[in-house]
Design an enzyme around this catalytic site. Sequence first.
Site, PDB file in Angstrom:
ATOM      1  CG  ASP A  39      21.922 -25.928 -14.085  1.00  0.00           C
ATOM      2  OD1 ASP A  39      22.085 -26.036 -14.463  1.00  0.00           O
ATOM      3  OD2 ASP A  39      21.091 -25.394 -13.151  1.00  0.00           O
ATOM      4  CE  LYS A  40      17.880 -18.081 -13.562  1.00  0.00           C
ATOM      5  NZ  LYS A  40      17.732 -17.804 -14.307  1.00  0.00           N
TER       6      LYS A  40
END
Length: 249
Positions: A82-83
């Site tokens: 995930d970012k």
Amino acid sequence: GGFKVQPYKDEIALDGEIVKGWEDMNALNREQGSHQFEYVKYWKPRGVTCTTDLSIQGNIIEEIGHDGYHPSQRVYPVGRLDKDTSGLILLTSDGRLPNSALRGKYKQPKVYRVMVDKPLQEHHLEQLRKGVVITTVAQRSGSANAKALTAKTKPCKVERFSPKMNNVVQMTLVEGRNRQIRKMMAALDYRVVKLHRTQFMGITLNPLQREGDWTYLDANELQMLQSVIEKAAADDYCDNDYDDDSDDN
């Protein structure tokens, strides 16, 4: 930055012992002097998006390029982080690897360090180990066809990271549902403050020192990958059980 060597000229030593044949393990060609495949590991910083779409700001291909890696072939991440998650991500031009490491019964373990917003109770750790019910959407599906899955997570290993840090645990997952760890913690009324992957398929961040560092895989790590690929190729078992291939987070 990475550690660069010249194939068939430079020697690589591991614990003082010369590693022979590392070029072949990394699919190097003596005559052409080029990679058949490339394999690197990267300490992904928070804020970087695991996509090869160059139109997306902060995409992993441009970011690792800023950090000094300029592949001779098209590479892509093995799974995703995930970012807002930092840590270990592999990039390769070898299309066999994602299928071998992320699908079916050959899914490989991933280890995360997880910090939450308050002390973790022991009975909640036991719940995490046994599984909690969460709802996720498969990332491989197009937005119009995406189906939500509400189900209990598979059993996983959960250990306290340190006696002095009662809000930090280490979690080892084989399952890979979208934002799984964050949703598992939320189901027990915790909020993830930091999420960091330290290991995948037995490969660690070493010798990387900080966010943005990268290096080519060494001989031992390449052998680990080759073993995973060979085991998957030797078995004609094949299913579409990708979970949602988000590598959590």
